[in-house]
Write a protein that holds these residues in place. Structure first.
Motif, PDB file in Angstrom:
ATOM      1  N   LEU A  60       0.855  -1.187   0.000  1.00 31.08           N
ATOM      2  CA  LEU A  60       0.000   0.000   0.000  1.00 31.08           C
ATOM      3  C   LEU A  60       0.887   1.231   0.000  1.00 31.08           C
ATOM      4  O   LEU A  60       1.680   1.433   0.919  1.00 31.08           O
ATOM      5  N   CYS A  62       0.547   5.343  -0.289  1.00 35.73           N
ATOM      6  CA  CYS A  62      -0.471   6.398  -0.196  1.00 35.73           C
ATOM      7  C   CYS A  62      -0.006   7.753  -0.698  1.00 35.73           C
ATOM      8  O   CYS A  62      -0.824   8.627  -0.925  1.00 35.73           O
ATOM      9  N   HIS A  70      -3.054  -3.622  -2.716  1.00 29.87           N
ATOM     10  CA  HIS A  70      -4.222  -3.604  -1.825  1.00 29.87           C
ATOM     11  C   HIS A  70      -5.474  -3.431  -2.688  1.00 29.87           C
ATOM     12  O   HIS A  70      -5.528  -2.543  -3.533  1.00 29.87           O
ATOM     13  N   ALA A  73      -7.110   0.362  -2.176  1.00 32.85           N
ATOM     14  CA  ALA A  73      -6.006   1.244  -1.780  1.00 32.85           C
ATOM     15  C   ALA A  73      -6.481   2.640  -1.393  1.00 32.85           C
ATOM     16  O   ALA A  73      -6.026   3.195  -0.391  1.00 32.85           O
TER      17      ALA A  73
END
Length: 143
Positions: A60, A62, A70, A73
């Motif tokens: 993951l 970000c 993921h 996500a």
């Protein structure tokens, strides 16, 4: 004195030309204005990460965009952003929402390792069962 002033003028011109040529030189800049946030999340059936073999692992990332393996996500990143990367506060997101789970004891251990907001993160938590993990782990550990 005339020779000195010519050499001085020539020196100023050469120095100016050299400085002017370096003014356009590209400098390495950070690829992002945001601190990195990249994690590896795992789930395993068992009472601790030391005794259980991970059954599933996802990545993951970000920052700057929600990506990785993921399955949700964007939702997982939104949940982590909401709690400022504090995994132990994820249960606060689901407070007040109805969740009906059995009292079956089948421990599920989750881990998170990596970087959040530029800081090293290591997290491990054991939930009583899969239903409670999904209820209290928000979207972060639903994979």
């Amino acid at each position: 004195m005339r020779k000195t002033s010519r050499w001085t003028a020539a020196g100023v011109l050469v120095a100016g030309a050299m400085l002017g040529s370096t003014a356009g030189t590209a400098h390495a800049e950070p690829s992002s204005l945001y601190a990195p946030s990249a994690l590896v999340l795992t789930t395993a059936h068992g009472q601790s990460a030391a005794t259980a073999t991970p059954e599933r692992a996802v990545t993951l990332t970000c920052t700057p965009d929600a990506t990785g393996t993921h399955p949700a996500a964007e939702d997982a990143c939104a949940a982590l952003t909401q709690v400022n990367g504090d995994f132990s506060s994820l249960a606060e997101i689901s407070r007040g929402q109805p969740h009906f789970c059995t009292k079956e004891y089948a421990p599920v251990t989750v881990t998170a390792q990596g970087v959040w907001g530029g800081k090293r993160v290591t997290y491990e938590h054991t939930f009583a069962n899969e239903c409670i993990k999904n209820a209290e782990g928000s979207d972060v550990f639903e994979f």
